[in-house]
Enzyme design. Structure first.
Site, PDB file in Angstrom:
ATOM      1  N   TYR A 140      26.185 -24.367  33.761  1.00 59.10           N
ATOM      2  CA  TYR A 140      26.584 -23.123  34.438  1.00 59.10           C
ATOM      3  C   TYR A 140      28.108 -23.163  34.547  1.00 59.10           C
ATOM      4  O   TYR A 140      28.642 -23.035  35.637  1.00 59.10           O
ATOM      5  CB  TYR A 140      25.913 -23.141  35.812  1.00 59.10           C
ATOM      6  CG  TYR A 140      25.762 -21.848  36.561  1.00 59.10           C
ATOM      7  CD1 TYR A 140      25.259 -20.697  35.965  1.00 59.10           C
ATOM      8  CD2 TYR A 140      26.098 -21.792  37.918  1.00 59.10           C
ATOM      9  CE1 TYR A 140      25.079 -19.539  36.695  1.00 59.10           C
ATOM     10  CE2 TYR A 140      25.918 -20.628  38.654  1.00 59.10           C
ATOM     11  CZ  TYR A 140      25.408 -19.505  38.035  1.00 59.10           C
ATOM     12  OH  TYR A 140      25.222 -18.352  38.764  1.00 59.10           O
ATOM     13  N   HIS A 145      31.298 -16.300  35.433  1.00 56.25           N
ATOM     14  CA  HIS A 145      29.891 -15.906  35.407  1.00 56.25           C
ATOM     15  C   HIS A 145      29.220 -16.276  36.736  1.00 56.25           C
ATOM     16  O   HIS A 145      28.503 -15.459  37.322  1.00 56.25           O
ATOM     17  CB  HIS A 145      29.186 -16.608  34.244  1.00 56.25           C
ATOM     18  CG  HIS A 145      27.700 -16.408  34.220  1.00 56.25           C
ATOM     19  ND1 HIS A 145      27.113 -15.197  33.885  1.00 56.25           N
ATOM     20  CD2 HIS A 145      26.678 -17.254  34.495  1.00 56.25           C
ATOM     21  CE1 HIS A 145      25.796 -15.319  33.948  1.00 56.25           C
ATOM     22  NE2 HIS A 145      25.494 -16.553  34.318  1.00 56.25           N
ATOM     23  N   ARG A 154      23.775 -12.757  45.799  1.00 57.53           N
ATOM     24  CA  ARG A 154      24.104 -13.148  47.190  1.00 57.53           C
ATOM     25  C   ARG A 154      25.479 -12.584  47.530  1.00 57.53           C
ATOM     26  O   ARG A 154      26.480 -13.319  47.529  1.00 57.53           O
ATOM     27  CB  ARG A 154      24.180 -14.679  47.334  1.00 57.53           C
ATOM     28  CG  ARG A 154      22.913 -15.453  47.071  1.00 57.53           C
ATOM     29  CD  ARG A 154      23.161 -16.950  47.182  1.00 57.53           C
ATOM     30  NE  ARG A 154      24.225 -17.361  46.264  1.00 57.53           N
ATOM     31  CZ  ARG A 154      24.048 -17.662  44.983  1.00 57.53           C
ATOM     32  NH1 ARG A 154      22.844 -17.620  44.453  1.00 57.53           N
ATOM     33  NH2 ARG A 154      25.068 -17.993  44.230  1.00 57.53           N
ATOM     34  N   GLU A 210      22.177 -14.230  27.345  1.00 54.21           N
ATOM     35  CA  GLU A 210      23.330 -14.981  27.862  1.00 54.21           C
ATOM     36  C   GLU A 210      24.075 -15.597  26.696  1.00 54.21           C
ATOM     37  O   GLU A 210      23.482 -16.305  25.865  1.00 54.21           O
ATOM     38  CB  GLU A 210      22.878 -16.059  28.865  1.00 54.21           C
ATOM     39  CG  GLU A 210      22.374 -15.451  30.169  1.00 54.21           C
ATOM     40  CD  GLU A 210      22.166 -16.477  31.288  1.00 54.21           C
ATOM     41  OE1 GLU A 210      21.964 -17.665  30.991  1.00 54.21           O
ATOM     42  OE2 GLU A 210      22.226 -16.059  32.468  1.00 54.21           O
ATOM     43  N   GLU A 212      26.085 -18.212  25.120  1.00 57.48           N
ATOM     44  CA  GLU A 212      26.358 -19.625  25.417  1.00 57.48           C
ATOM     45  C   GLU A 212      26.642 -20.389  24.135  1.00 57.48           C
ATOM     46  O   GLU A 212      26.348 -19.931  23.038  1.00 57.48           O
ATOM     47  CB  GLU A 212      25.143 -20.271  26.109  1.00 57.48           C
ATOM     48  CG  GLU A 212      24.733 -19.581  27.387  1.00 57.48           C
ATOM     49  CD  GLU A 212      23.826 -20.437  28.271  1.00 57.48           C
ATOM     50  OE1 GLU A 212      23.816 -21.671  28.096  1.00 57.48           O
ATOM     51  OE2 GLU A 212      23.138 -19.853  29.124  1.00 57.48           O
ATOM     52  N   TYR A 255      13.987 -17.606  41.838  1.00 54.82           N
ATOM     53  CA  TYR A 255      14.956 -18.681  41.627  1.00 54.82           C
ATOM     54  C   TYR A 255      15.220 -19.550  42.847  1.00 54.82           C
ATOM     55  O   TYR A 255      15.717 -20.676  42.707  1.00 54.82           O
ATOM     56  CB  TYR A 255      16.277 -18.126  41.079  1.00 54.82           C
ATOM     57  CG  TYR A 255      17.268 -17.647  42.102  1.00 54.82           C
ATOM     58  CD1 TYR A 255      18.403 -18.415  42.403  1.00 54.82           C
ATOM     59  CD2 TYR A 255      17.081 -16.449  42.768  1.00 54.82           C
ATOM     60  CE1 TYR A 255      19.320 -17.984  43.345  1.00 54.82           C
ATOM     61  CE2 TYR A 255      17.990 -16.020  43.703  1.00 54.82           C
ATOM     62  CZ  TYR A 255      19.109 -16.781  43.984  1.00 54.82           C
ATOM     63  OH  TYR A 255      20.009 -16.346  44.916  1.00 54.82           O
ATOM     64  N   SER A 268      14.472 -19.006  23.775  1.00 64.98           N
ATOM     65  CA  SER A 268      15.903 -19.313  23.737  1.00 64.98           C
ATOM     66  C   SER A 268      16.223 -19.503  22.263  1.00 64.98           C
ATOM     67  O   SER A 268      15.440 -20.119  21.535  1.00 64.98           O
ATOM     68  CB  SER A 268      16.239 -20.604  24.490  1.00 64.98           C
ATOM     69  OG  SER A 268      15.517 -20.694  25.701  1.00 64.98           O
ATOM     70  N   THR A 370      26.459 -19.360  30.569  1.00 62.47           N
ATOM     71  CA  THR A 370      27.018 -18.105  30.068  1.00 62.47           C
ATOM     72  C   THR A 370      28.542 -18.139  30.112  1.00 62.47           C
ATOM     73  O   THR A 370      29.120 -18.406  31.159  1.00 62.47           O
ATOM     74  CB  THR A 370      26.508 -16.944  30.940  1.00 62.47           C
ATOM     75  OG1 THR A 370      25.101 -17.044  31.025  1.00 62.47           O
ATOM     76  CG2 THR A 370      26.893 -15.597  30.353  1.00 62.47           C
TER      77      THR A 370
HETATM   78 CA    CA Z   1      21.966 -19.860  30.956  1.00 65.90          CA
END
Ligand code: CA
Length: 437
Positions: A140, A145, A154, A210, A212, A255, A268, A370
């Protein structure tokens, strides 16, 4: 410490003339690996190296016996449907084979006659995953991101307090990783609208991609051992493009407290070509940590990591809708970013992952997370571009999106440029969302 050697020389030309065309992804300075076979032919997948618009068949190269020592050992290991054995051999074998291939493909090489029959046109091949991916972990590492997504999920607490101390990641699922060209049904699952009392079940409404990088581990480590930050890059075989498809409405509901689960593990997609760490040497760059931010704990700190631990890998995302395909219209570009913005480096990810003694096996893959850049236009997901579905993205042909629709194909590309060096590319990773089953 210089990572540059004769294989990076901008003046090198290949007897494969398409490799010398300016702007092509696969000049002789690149030499990425894939597992391939000829389309429509019943034959084994085996290792190949991209050169211009051709694939050099490593089965033919291995059989020709023109290399010696570690280079010959490496090419024989790469003559397999999955490259794990080759990847596990380590840096001296990878480098020996790269140098041998570079010499053999150069203009004037004595091996041109022997290797011309080893070329297969890129148009005529299909790919498998480059290796068996035993384990996959997604990081991450883009603070842009993390902040943008955090502020949607949040609003009062976007960036959690551990972010600037720990390279955050979660263990993903390797079984649903496939190579470019993957298509999959829109996932179904539980979602709960913010104003609903109870969740509902059905196809995801907020399908996303995403942008990546995938990072392949080469040499592994024994369970209980740690890979130090000084040694970390010796374990990294290479990089690919990686689309970590995400169902945002499933994700938002599931999550907490343990992180992503069914929002991520339905598909993926990786690009077929693996660009080696050695090929990326000219595009290394300094890694900065803002002086107002916490500095890394000692096990995540090294002078080499500061001086050259980041990689300027540029990436973009395009969307091709079903309507564009039907009408023959060009895909619409959504965004562009670079891995150089990453808050943590690859070396820090590798070291952090093993600091507790967790073991890697050759072919394990890390997702970078990402790679959104500092600007809104550089966002690596639709969630960010549409600000959580509050804004509409207008495509080139006038179609509008907030999230992906059935039939949408997402295309990601990557490339590197640096003064005094040739441009190299990653090719692309492509995948299509089909209607829910
Ligand atoms: Ca990801």
């Amino acid at each position: 410490m210089s990572f540059i050697n004769e294989t990076h020389d901008i003046n090198l030309k290949s007897w494969v003339s398409s490799a010398n065309v300016a702007g092509n992804d696969f000049p002789i300075q690149n030499l990425p690996f894939a597992s391939f076979r000829r389309k429509g032919v019943s034959e084994e997948f085996r290792g190949g190296v991209a050169i211009g618009d051709q694939v050099l068949d490593l089965a033919v190269v291995a059989a020709a016996g023109i290399f010696s020592g570690e280079a010959q050992e490496a090419v024989e290991a790469a003559n397999a449907p999955a490259l794990n054995e080759f990847m596990g051999m380590g840096k001296t074998h990878w480098s020996a084979l790269r140098l041998a291939l570079s010499k053999a493909l150069r203009e004037g090489s004595e091996y041109q006659g022997a290797l011309e029959s080893a070329l297969v046109s890129l148009d005529e091949v299909e790919y498998a995953l480059p290796c068996h991916i035993g384990d996959y972990t997604d990081f991450y590492t883009s603070i842009y991101h993390a902040t943008a997504v955090g502020s949607l999920f949040r609003p009062d607490n976007p960036l959690l307090p551990n972010y600037k101390w720990v390279p955050i990641g979660y263990h993903g699922r390797a079984s649903s990783i496939d190579v470019s060209g993957q298509s999959f049904p829109r996932p179904k699952g539980q979602t709960k609208a913010p104003d609903a009392d109870v969740p509902s079940f059905g196809p995801a409404k907020r399908m996303d991609y995403e942008l990546e990088l995938g990072i392949y581990l080469g040499k592994g480590n024994e369970l209980g051992d740690t890979i130090s930050i000084e040694d970390a890059e010796d374990h990294v075989f290479g990089f690919c493009l990686f689309n970590d498809w995400s169902a945002r409405d499933l994700q938002a509901w599931e999550y907490q407290p343990l992180g992503p689960f069914l929002a991520k593990n339905f598909a993926s997609t990786v690009s077929p070509w693996v660009v080696t760490t050695e090929a990326l040497a000219p595009y290394r760059t300094q890694w900065h940590r803002d002086e107002n931010d916490p500095q890394p704990l000692e096990y995540l700190e090294s002078s080499h990591n500061r001086e050259a631990g980041a990689f300027d890998i540029q990436m973009d995302v395009l969307l091709e809708s079903e309507k564009m395909r039907t009408e023959g219209a060009a895909p619409s570009k959504l965004s562009e970013s670079s891995f150089k913005h990453s808050y943590w480096t690859v070396a820090q990810m590798v070291t952090h992952h093993t600091v507790n003694g967790c073991n890697f096996t050759p072919g394990d893959m890390l997702g970078s997370g990402t790679q959104s850049g500092p600007e809104h236009e550089e966002a690596g997901s639709m969630l960010e571009l549409s600000r959580g579905g509050k804004e509409t993205i207008t495509l080139n042909n006038g179609e509008e999106r907030k999230f992906l629709e059935d039939g949408d194909k997402v295309i990601m590309r990557g490339w590197c440029e640096a003064d005094g060096f040739n441009r190299i590319g990653f090719g692309s990773v492509e995948g299509t969302v089909l209607p829910a089953k």
